[in-house]
Write a protein that holds these residues in place. Structure first.
Motif, mmCIF file in Angstrom:
data_model
loop_
_atom_site.group_PDB
_atom_site.id
_atom_site.type_symbol
_atom_site.label_atom_id
_atom_site.label_comp_id
_atom_site.label_asym_id
_atom_site.label_seq_id
_atom_site.Cartn_x
_atom_site.Cartn_y
_atom_site.Cartn_z
ATOM 1 N N LEU A 77 7.998 4.202 -5.679
ATOM 2 C CA LEU A 77 8.187 3.465 -4.432
ATOM 3 C C LEU A 77 8.695 4.398 -3.329
ATOM 4 O O LEU A 77 8.355 4.211 -2.155
ATOM 5 C CB LEU A 77 9.165 2.307 -4.641
ATOM 6 C CG LEU A 77 8.600 1.035 -5.270
ATOM 7 C CD1 LEU A 77 9.689 -0.024 -5.387
ATOM 8 C CD2 LEU A 77 7.403 0.495 -4.480
ATOM 9 N N GLN A 78 9.496 5.391 -3.684
ATOM 10 C CA GLN A 78 9.934 6.355 -2.680
ATOM 11 C C GLN A 78 8.764 7.193 -2.193
ATOM 12 O O GLN A 78 8.685 7.542 -1.015
ATOM 13 C CB GLN A 78 11.023 7.268 -3.245
ATOM 14 C CG GLN A 78 11.649 8.190 -2.209
ATOM 15 C CD GLN A 78 12.417 7.430 -1.145
ATOM 16 O OE1 GLN A 78 13.431 6.810 -1.440
ATOM 17 N NE2 GLN A 78 11.936 7.465 0.102
ATOM 18 N N GLU A 79 7.831 7.522 -3.082
ATOM 19 C CA GLU A 79 6.620 8.229 -2.660
ATOM 20 C C GLU A 79 5.851 7.393 -1.640
ATOM 21 O O GLU A 79 5.358 7.923 -0.639
ATOM 22 C CB GLU A 79 5.735 8.543 -3.864
ATOM 23 C CG GLU A 79 6.201 9.717 -4.691
ATOM 24 C CD GLU A 79 5.167 10.148 -5.713
ATOM 25 O OE1 GLU A 79 3.982 9.772 -5.571
ATOM 26 O OE2 GLU A 79 5.540 10.866 -6.661
ATOM 27 N N LEU A 80 5.740 6.080 -1.908
ATOM 28 C CA LEU A 80 5.048 5.201 -0.969
ATOM 29 C C LEU A 80 5.761 5.178 0.381
ATOM 30 O O LEU A 80 5.117 5.287 1.432
ATOM 31 C CB LEU A 80 4.963 3.790 -1.553
ATOM 32 C CG LEU A 80 4.411 2.709 -0.619
ATOM 33 C CD1 LEU A 80 2.996 3.032 -0.192
ATOM 34 C CD2 LEU A 80 4.475 1.337 -1.302
ATOM 35 N N VAL A 124 -2.235 2.816 -1.405
ATOM 36 C CA VAL A 124 -1.037 1.988 -1.558
ATOM 37 C C VAL A 124 -1.103 1.197 -2.868
ATOM 38 O O VAL A 124 -0.097 1.066 -3.586
ATOM 39 C CB VAL A 124 -0.865 1.048 -0.350
ATOM 40 C CG1 VAL A 124 0.320 0.115 -0.564
ATOM 41 C CG2 VAL A 124 -0.677 1.860 0.925
ATOM 42 N N THR A 125 -2.280 0.685 -3.209
ATOM 43 C CA THR A 125 -2.440 -0.022 -4.480
ATOM 44 C C THR A 125 -2.065 0.872 -5.654
ATOM 45 O O THR A 125 -1.368 0.450 -6.585
ATOM 46 C CB THR A 125 -3.889 -0.521 -4.644
ATOM 47 O OG1 THR A 125 -4.223 -1.411 -3.574
ATOM 48 C CG2 THR A 125 -4.068 -1.247 -5.977
ATOM 49 N N ALA A 126 -2.529 2.123 -5.615
ATOM 50 C CA ALA A 126 -2.237 3.061 -6.707
ATOM 51 C C ALA A 126 -0.740 3.328 -6.818
ATOM 52 O O ALA A 126 -0.179 3.367 -7.926
ATOM 53 C CB ALA A 126 -3.002 4.363 -6.495
ATOM 54 N N LYS A 127 -0.056 3.499 -5.686
ATOM 55 C CA LYS A 127 1.376 3.786 -5.722
ATOM 56 C C LYS A 127 2.179 2.582 -6.231
ATOM 57 O O LYS A 127 3.116 2.733 -7.016
ATOM 58 C CB LYS A 127 1.866 4.203 -4.343
ATOM 59 C CG LYS A 127 1.352 5.565 -3.893
ATOM 60 C CD LYS A 127 1.761 6.648 -4.851
ATOM 61 C CE LYS A 127 1.167 7.984 -4.484
ATOM 62 N NZ LYS A 127 1.482 9.033 -5.510
ATOM 63 N N ARG A 144 -2.564 -5.005 -5.560
ATOM 64 C CA ARG A 144 -3.625 -5.064 -4.545
ATOM 65 C C ARG A 144 -3.221 -5.979 -3.390
ATOM 66 O O ARG A 144 -3.401 -5.621 -2.214
ATOM 67 C CB ARG A 144 -4.919 -5.567 -5.187
ATOM 68 C CG ARG A 144 -6.110 -5.626 -4.236
ATOM 69 C CD ARG A 144 -6.643 -4.245 -3.992
ATOM 70 N NE ARG A 144 -7.759 -4.256 -3.055
ATOM 71 C CZ ARG A 144 -8.559 -3.216 -2.856
ATOM 72 N NH1 ARG A 144 -8.372 -2.095 -3.537
ATOM 73 N NH2 ARG A 144 -9.523 -3.274 -1.975
ATOM 74 N N GLU A 145 -2.719 -7.139 -3.692
ATOM 75 C CA GLU A 145 -2.267 -8.043 -2.633
ATOM 76 C C GLU A 145 -1.158 -7.400 -1.802
ATOM 77 O O GLU A 145 -1.141 -7.530 -0.572
ATOM 78 C CB GLU A 145 -1.760 -9.351 -3.244
ATOM 79 C CG GLU A 145 -2.842 -10.246 -3.796
ATOM 80 C CD GLU A 145 -2.293 -11.539 -4.350
ATOM 81 O OE1 GLU A 145 -3.106 -12.418 -4.702
ATOM 82 O OE2 GLU A 145 -1.060 -11.679 -4.440
ATOM 83 N N THR A 146 -0.256 -6.712 -2.486
ATOM 84 C CA THR A 146 0.832 -6.035 -1.772
ATOM 85 C C THR A 146 0.282 -4.976 -0.834
ATOM 86 O O THR A 146 0.735 -4.857 0.312
ATOM 87 C CB THR A 146 1.802 -5.386 -2.779
ATOM 88 O OG1 THR A 146 2.305 -6.392 -3.667
ATOM 89 C CG2 THR A 146 2.952 -4.715 -2.070
ATOM 90 N N ALA A 147 -0.683 -4.210 -1.306
ATOM 91 C CA ALA A 147 -1.260 -3.150 -0.474
ATOM 92 C C ALA A 147 -1.920 -3.721 0.774
ATOM 93 O O ALA A 147 -1.755 -3.184 1.884
ATOM 94 C CB ALA A 147 -2.279 -2.353 -1.292
ATOM 95 N N GLU A 148 -2.675 -4.795 0.621
ATOM 96 C CA GLU A 148 -3.347 -5.389 1.780
ATOM 97 C C GLU A 148 -2.332 -5.985 2.754
ATOM 98 O O GLU A 148 -2.525 -5.901 3.977
ATOM 99 C CB GLU A 148 -4.347 -6.445 1.298
ATOM 100 C CG GLU A 148 -5.526 -5.835 0.544
ATOM 101 C CD GLU A 148 -6.517 -6.880 0.056
ATOM 102 O OE1 GLU A 148 -6.204 -8.085 0.172
ATOM 103 O OE2 GLU A 148 -7.591 -6.485 -0.447
ATOM 104 N N PHE A 149 -1.268 -6.570 2.223
ATOM 105 C CA PHE A 149 -0.229 -7.115 3.099
ATOM 106 C C PHE A 149 0.470 -5.996 3.862
ATOM 107 O O PHE A 149 0.691 -6.094 5.074
ATOM 108 C CB PHE A 149 0.786 -7.906 2.275
ATOM 109 C CG PHE A 149 1.967 -8.360 3.084
ATOM 110 C CD1 PHE A 149 1.871 -9.467 3.911
ATOM 111 C CD2 PHE A 149 3.169 -7.664 3.036
ATOM 112 C CE1 PHE A 149 2.954 -9.881 4.673
ATOM 113 C CE2 PHE A 149 4.261 -8.076 3.791
ATOM 114 C CZ PHE A 149 4.156 -9.183 4.610
#
Length: 252
Positions: A77-80, A124-127, A144-149
């Motif tokens: 999450l820190q990488e993201l 973002v999905t991968a992270k 995936r939903e988190t990445a799109e949001f």
């Protein structure tokens, strides 16, 4: 090697020149002639790398994601966060990123050259997926939903920053975004360890620069296997040289 380096520099000069023109004028109003003038290359050199204006736009979009400013972290999450915070610091200073934003928002142009949004969504999905596998993300969260949001919120934040502050407050807005998003997806143990300060992006970029400046270790040659010592042959006695038995004293 020198020819390859020159080709890389030429391609980079063309991408940066095209990005500058796209960022200022948009795709429809940009011309190859102006891009050539800004890149200071021949028409042949430009068309060697990009066969059309459409291909140039794709080249600018493909240059949006680079790992040059990322540093691996134990917490994914820190990488993201670091990816987004370094992006927030770079956007006002990087014409290629600015052009990518404008090209991706071009409704008609996206049918020709696409956008950077799918690649960012996959990243973002991968992270988030990696973070979930490490127990940093709540179990019910869908990556995936988190990445799109996150992408949708990020895009809206960009436009507000451009409209209200000419991009100057983008790091602060990115920090605010994570302050509201992360508590909804991160486990408490991961959340307390995350650094989302507005200057986080600058600090990570400086850290990546220091790491890149360090000399890379040279590969060491593999040690040669030592020759196994062969047993020395025992000396052979020559014929007739056998030792005679010592005479025994005669019995008295």
């Amino acid at each position: 090697m020198a020819q390859q380096e020159r080709a890389v520099r030429t391609r980079r000069a063309v991408v940066e020149a095209a990005a500058a023109v796209f960022a200022e004028r948009g795709y429809a109003a940009a011309t190859i002639a102006e891009i050539l003038e800004r890149a200071d290359v021949t028409k042949g050199a430009l068309y060697f790398h990009f066969g059309s204006k459409e291909a140039l736009a794709r080249g600018v979009i493909d240059a949006q994601i680079t790992a040059d400013y990322w540093v691996p972290r134990e917490l994914k999450l820190q990488e993201l966060v670091d990816i987004c915070m370094t992006l927030a610091h770079r956007i006002p200073r990087d014409v290629v990123l600015m052009a990518g934003i404008r090209l991706s928002a071009d409704v008609q142009g996206r049918e020709l050259f696409g956008s950077a949004w799918p690649a960012w969504t996959e990243l973002v999905t991968a992270k988030v997926t990696e973070a979930k596998e490490q127990g940093e993300v709540l179990r019910h969260i869908d990556p995936r939903e988190t990445a799109e949001f996150v992408l949708g919120a990020w895009l809206g934040m960009q436009y507000l920053s451009e409209a209200y502050a000419d991009w100057a407050d983008l790091p602060e807005r990115a920090s605010t975004l994570f302050r509201y998003v992360l508590p909804a997806i991160a486990t408490p143990a991961a959340l307390v360890s995350l650094d989302i300060a507005p200057d986080r992006g600058l600090r990570v970029i400086e850290e990546a620069g220091r790491q890149a400046a360090q000399p890379q270790p040279q590969p060491q040659p593999e040690p040669r296997p030592e020759a196994q010592s062969q047993p020395r042959p025992e000396p052979q006695s020559r014929p007739g040289s056998q030792s005679r038995p010592e005479p025994q004293p005669a019995a008295g």
